[in-house]
Every structure is written in structure tokens, then in C-alpha cells.
Motif scaffolding. Sequence first.
Motif, PDB file in Angstrom:
ATOM      1  N   MET A   1       0.836  -1.201   0.000  1.00 60.65           N
ATOM      2  CA  MET A   1       0.000   0.000   0.000  1.00 60.65           C
ATOM      3  C   MET A   1       0.876   1.259   0.000  1.00 60.65           C
ATOM      4  N   VAL A   2       1.957   1.230   0.766  1.00 62.59           N
ATOM      5  CA  VAL A   2       2.882   2.371   0.792  1.00 62.59           C
ATOM      6  C   VAL A   2       3.445   2.606  -0.610  1.00 62.59           C
ATOM      7  N   LYS A   3       3.855   1.540  -1.286  1.00 65.55           N
ATOM      8  CA  LYS A   3       4.391   1.663  -2.652  1.00 65.55           C
ATOM      9  C   LYS A   3       3.344   2.232  -3.596  1.00 65.55           C
ATOM     10  N   LEU A   4       2.121   1.741  -3.489  1.00 64.60           N
ATOM     11  CA  LEU A   4       1.036   2.217  -4.338  1.00 64.60           C
ATOM     12  C   LEU A   4       0.754   3.702  -4.095  1.00 64.60           C
ATOM     13  N   LEU A   5       0.744   4.114  -2.847  1.00 67.84           N
ATOM     14  CA  LEU A   5       0.505   5.521  -2.525  1.00 67.84           C
ATOM     15  C   LEU A   5       1.630   6.415  -3.047  1.00 67.84           C
ATOM     16  N   LYS A   6       2.860   5.928  -2.997  1.00 63.21           N
ATOM     17  CA  LYS A   6       3.988   6.706  -3.532  1.00 63.21           C
ATOM     18  C   LYS A   6       3.870   6.850  -5.048  1.00 63.21           C
ATOM     19  N   LEU A   7       3.469   5.787  -5.725  1.00 59.93           N
ATOM     20  CA  LEU A   7       3.260   5.867  -7.177  1.00 59.93           C
ATOM     21  C   LEU A   7       2.133   6.836  -7.508  1.00 59.93           C
ATOM     22  N   TYR A   8       1.082   6.803  -6.734  1.00 59.00           N
ATOM     23  CA  TYR A   8      -0.045   7.713  -6.939  1.00 59.00           C
ATOM     24  C   TYR A   8       0.403   9.162  -6.748  1.00 59.00           C
ATOM     25  N   LYS A   9       1.228   9.401  -5.733  1.00 61.85           N
ATOM     26  CA  LYS A   9       1.732  10.744  -5.462  1.00 61.85           C
ATOM     27  C   LYS A   9       2.571  11.255  -6.635  1.00 61.85           C
ATOM     28  N   ILE A  10       3.389  10.390  -7.223  1.00 60.38           N
ATOM     29  CA  ILE A  10       4.200  10.771  -8.386  1.00 60.38           C
ATOM     30  C   ILE A  10       3.294  11.133  -9.554  1.00 60.38           C
ATOM     31  N   GLU A  11       2.300  10.306  -9.821  1.00 65.59           N
ATOM     32  CA  GLU A  11       1.361  10.569 -10.914  1.00 65.59           C
ATOM     33  C   GLU A  11       0.591  11.867 -10.671  1.00 65.59           C
TER      34      GLU A  11
END
Length: 56
Positions: free
Chosen positions: A35-45
Motif C-alpha cells: 500500500m505504501v508503494k502504491l501511494l507513492k506511485l499515486y503521489k508521483i502521478e
Amino acid sequence: MHITKALLYTPNKGVYEDTPKSKHSERVVNIPDDMVKLLKLYKIEQSKQRLSMGDQ
């Protein structure tokens, strides 16, 4: 994840951010690494989209 704020609603103000009602309401919630990885990817996008929009 550190919970340090609460979203509240009143008819006069609408939705607004405030501190939790008590110190016990502030807490740490464990979330999975995926979930942390997914949230970081979302933040980049989200940042890319914000840059492409300019001041709009």
C-alpha cells in the motif's frame, strides 16, 4: 500512517480539517508495504498531472 487530523463537517463551514477530539484519537495505523508503494506511485502521478496543468 500517522493520524493527526480529522475531517469534520458543519452546515455553516462545510467540510474542514481540525485536530482530533482527544489525544487518544491521534494514533499510528499500520498499512502493508504494498500500500505504501502504491501511494507513492499515486503521489508521483498526481505531481506529474499537477505540473502539466500549470496554474489551472
